[in-house]
Design a protein around this motif. Sequence first.
Motif, PDB file in Angstrom:
ATOM      1  N   UNK A 239       0.853  -1.185   0.000  1.00  0.00           N
ATOM      2  CA  UNK A 239       0.000   0.000   0.000  1.00  0.00           C
ATOM      3  C   UNK A 239       0.894   1.243   0.000  1.00  0.00           C
ATOM      4  N   UNK A 240       0.367   2.356  -0.508  1.00  0.00           N
ATOM      5  CA  UNK A 240       1.123   3.607  -0.517  1.00  0.00           C
ATOM      6  C   UNK A 240       0.619   4.527   0.577  1.00  0.00           C
ATOM      7  N   UNK A 241       1.536   4.983   1.412  1.00  0.00           N
ATOM      8  CA  UNK A 241       1.187   5.913   2.480  1.00  0.00           C
ATOM      9  C   UNK A 241       1.990   7.190   2.350  1.00  0.00           C
ATOM     10  N   UNK A 242       1.787   8.100   3.296  1.00  0.00           N
ATOM     11  CA  UNK A 242       2.512   9.366   3.264  1.00  0.00           C
ATOM     12  C   UNK A 242       2.548   9.961   4.660  1.00  0.00           C
ATOM     13  N   UNK A 243       3.535  10.813   4.910  1.00  0.00           N
ATOM     14  CA  UNK A 243       3.508  11.601   6.138  1.00  0.00           C
ATOM     15  C   UNK A 243       2.633  12.829   5.866  1.00  0.00           C
ATOM     16  N   UNK A 244       2.547  13.739   6.825  1.00  0.00           N
ATOM     17  CA  UNK A 244       1.577  14.824   6.672  1.00  0.00           C
ATOM     18  C   UNK A 244       1.889  15.826   5.566  1.00  0.00           C
ATOM     19  N   UNK A 245       3.168  16.239   5.410  1.00  0.00           N
ATOM     20  CA  UNK A 245       3.421  17.288   4.393  1.00  0.00           C
ATOM     21  C   UNK A 245       2.871  16.967   2.990  1.00  0.00           C
ATOM     22  N   UNK A 246       3.099  15.760   2.442  1.00  0.00           N
ATOM     23  CA  UNK A 246       2.557  15.500   1.094  1.00  0.00           C
ATOM     24  C   UNK A 246       1.028  15.597   1.037  1.00  0.00           C
ATOM     25  N   UNK A 247       0.369  15.301   2.177  1.00  0.00           N
ATOM     26  CA  UNK A 247      -1.087  15.410   2.227  1.00  0.00           C
ATOM     27  C   UNK A 247      -1.477  16.889   2.238  1.00  0.00           C
ATOM     28  N   UNK A 248      -0.818  17.656   3.113  1.00  0.00           N
ATOM     29  CA  UNK A 248      -1.117  19.089   3.203  1.00  0.00           C
ATOM     30  C   UNK A 248      -0.827  19.801   1.887  1.00  0.00           C
ATOM     31  N   UNK A 249       0.184  19.309   1.170  1.00  0.00           N
ATOM     32  CA  UNK A 249       0.566  19.948  -0.094  1.00  0.00           C
ATOM     33  C   UNK A 249      -0.269  19.435  -1.268  1.00  0.00           C
ATOM     34  N   UNK A 250      -1.145  18.476  -0.981  1.00  0.00           N
ATOM     35  CA  UNK A 250      -2.055  17.987  -2.016  1.00  0.00           C
ATOM     36  C   UNK A 250      -1.428  16.999  -2.991  1.00  0.00           C
ATOM     37  N   UNK A 251      -0.262  16.454  -2.660  1.00  0.00           N
ATOM     38  CA  UNK A 251       0.371  15.489  -3.569  1.00  0.00           C
ATOM     39  C   UNK A 251      -0.352  14.148  -3.538  1.00  0.00           C
ATOM     40  N   UNK A 252      -0.913  13.798  -2.371  1.00  0.00           N
ATOM     41  CA  UNK A 252      -1.634  12.531  -2.211  1.00  0.00           C
ATOM     42  C   UNK A 252      -2.932  12.821  -1.445  1.00  0.00           C
ATOM     43  N   UNK A 253      -3.944  11.941  -1.596  1.00  0.00           N
ATOM     44  CA  UNK A 253      -5.204  12.176  -0.883  1.00  0.00           C
ATOM     45  C   UNK A 253      -5.035  11.983   0.634  1.00  0.00           C
ATOM     46  N   UNK A 254      -5.899  12.649   1.445  1.00  0.00           N
ATOM     47  CA  UNK A 254      -5.762  12.609   2.899  1.00  0.00           C
ATOM     48  C   UNK A 254      -5.753  11.195   3.482  1.00  0.00           C
ATOM     49  N   UNK A 255      -6.451  10.264   2.838  1.00  0.00           N
ATOM     50  CA  UNK A 255      -6.539   8.939   3.464  1.00  0.00           C
ATOM     51  C   UNK A 255      -5.224   8.164   3.370  1.00  0.00           C
TER      52      UNK A 255
END
Lengths: 330, 266
Positions: A239-255
């Motif tokens: 699965x693909x996850x992310x830390x908060x910055x990529x979410x806040x920057x809109x690179x990946x969806x919040x989920x």
Amino acid sequence: MNRDSAVLVFLELGSDNAVLPVSLECITAGRKLADALQGWLFGLIMGSSVGGAADHARHCGLDRLYTLDCPLLGVYHPETYCPAFLRACDETNPHFILMGDTLASADLAPRAAFALDTGLITDCVGFEADRSGVCFIKPVYSSNVMAAYTMKTKPYLVTIRSGTEDPAQRQHDKGAEVVALAVEIGESTLMVEVLERVLDEQEGPRLTSSSIIVSGGRGVGGPEGFAVLRELARVLNAAVGASRPPVDLGWVPPKAQVGQTGEKVGPSVYVAIGISGATQHLAGMSASRTIVAINKDPAANIFKVADYGVVGNQEQVVPAFTEVLKEILP
Amino acid sequence: MNIIVCIKQVPDPEGPQECFLIKPETMRVEPRGIPPVLSLFDENALEAALRIKDVYKDEVKITVVSIGKKISNAVLQKALAVGADELVKVEGETFDSACLDSFATATAIVASIRKLGAYDLILAGRQSADCNAGQVGIFLAGLLGIPAVTLARKVVVQGAHVVVERLLSSGYEKVRTLLPAVVIVSNEAGEMRYPTMIQRMEAKKKPVKTWDAQDIGFEGATLNRLVLRRFFAPEMRQGQCRLIDGETLAEAGRNLAQRLRRDGVI
């Protein structure tokens, strides 16, 4: 066996109608607890057409498995699930109720606690049982402090964080007795009406059920960087996850967010790419069995928790890493 | 339309670990050198309220209720500056967050809401940044005998109803319920907006009520169902990080793959 100290484990089903890995972890925790208390270990499955899940779960070390099989329980709705759940509690009279810490239990557990006039300890990562009783341990203050709680009321209602235990394995035994409970649920009296469900067509495994997670941080650089991570994830069936910055920057969806304010995960392998390792992120993934870090900053916090690391720009490291995995993985 | 937003003041959760001082003798965690802030999900709840007010303007009155041992005007003024109309602080030793569990806290909030009088919509964050329990919102609804919708990513008022987009693990669902109701908000609802300088100035003139346990008839910790036994420092995961290198970074990447395979990790 002590009938007064039964442990009931709520076995949540995923969208594939199979028992969630975190629920299988709850069986492991429940077994330890039941053994310490010399009590029964009961499982509970609620859903629609739960035969397959029940057939698996009954071989996972339970003393008895209760099922509530009803078309109306096919999707979670608090006003159908909570009464059904209470019906099972009434039947089993548990001293302890364990469930995985999931989006569904975030809704169900407090409702059940309220209805049962009891307390609830959420997001637990362990317990201690001795003669004075059982304490459940949970992270507080953004995982900078641990708290041990016990309860004045009964039953103890507890949700358990993914990664806390090993999932219970299917055994070659005759299997636990399965007791089908009947419940009457009416749809006409629902106070909260579902107007529509919008399910996203997500490709690949989900964070909560995948045994490998490939996660990116600010260091990934942008949406293009995440395309490289997705290719790695595809090769690893991760699965693909992310830390908060990529979410806040809109690179990946919040989920996709892993961390204190996102999903808390405990896969067997967590590959952290371009993630510095802020406390808030570590809070969501430090239960992972093995952590692999790729980061260009040798001083990054993530290396303090990682088991394997490469210091270097992920743009150069990751494609080569992926290429070799493609060759060597079956 | 009266909207009540429940906001907790917490020590900045982003602070480094050494700032959370554990006092075993008093069973307290004392923040050192980090400022109190609004709990993050509660900011999202306030933002959801503000977006409703953006639509209905002066028809909406937003009241912020905050409960705690000592509530900083400076911190809570931020809530007034971004657009809340009134602040109710319920303060005192009784409300020390370490002494009250979620059920007792919800009972105190309900007593405050009843004292306030009219309400149509109550918004709360999905969990606090300090205790991380995630229960108060549903307990509020239970105690008030009104519906609760959790995990909201969007909250819209339509006539006598509230329509909520609610997170699912595989998407979201749109649900509708009659007001009054409690809606429990997640971070997907959006970050709280920034106040302008003028708004900050005007916030100082907005009404602030301060109540204590007696004012709301709150009996305190006897309501607790949980018993805190102790706080302790987490064992930091000590990964013995094996650094993999190579002549080039690409080779380091290749070596990493080989090593993980050889060690049976993947």
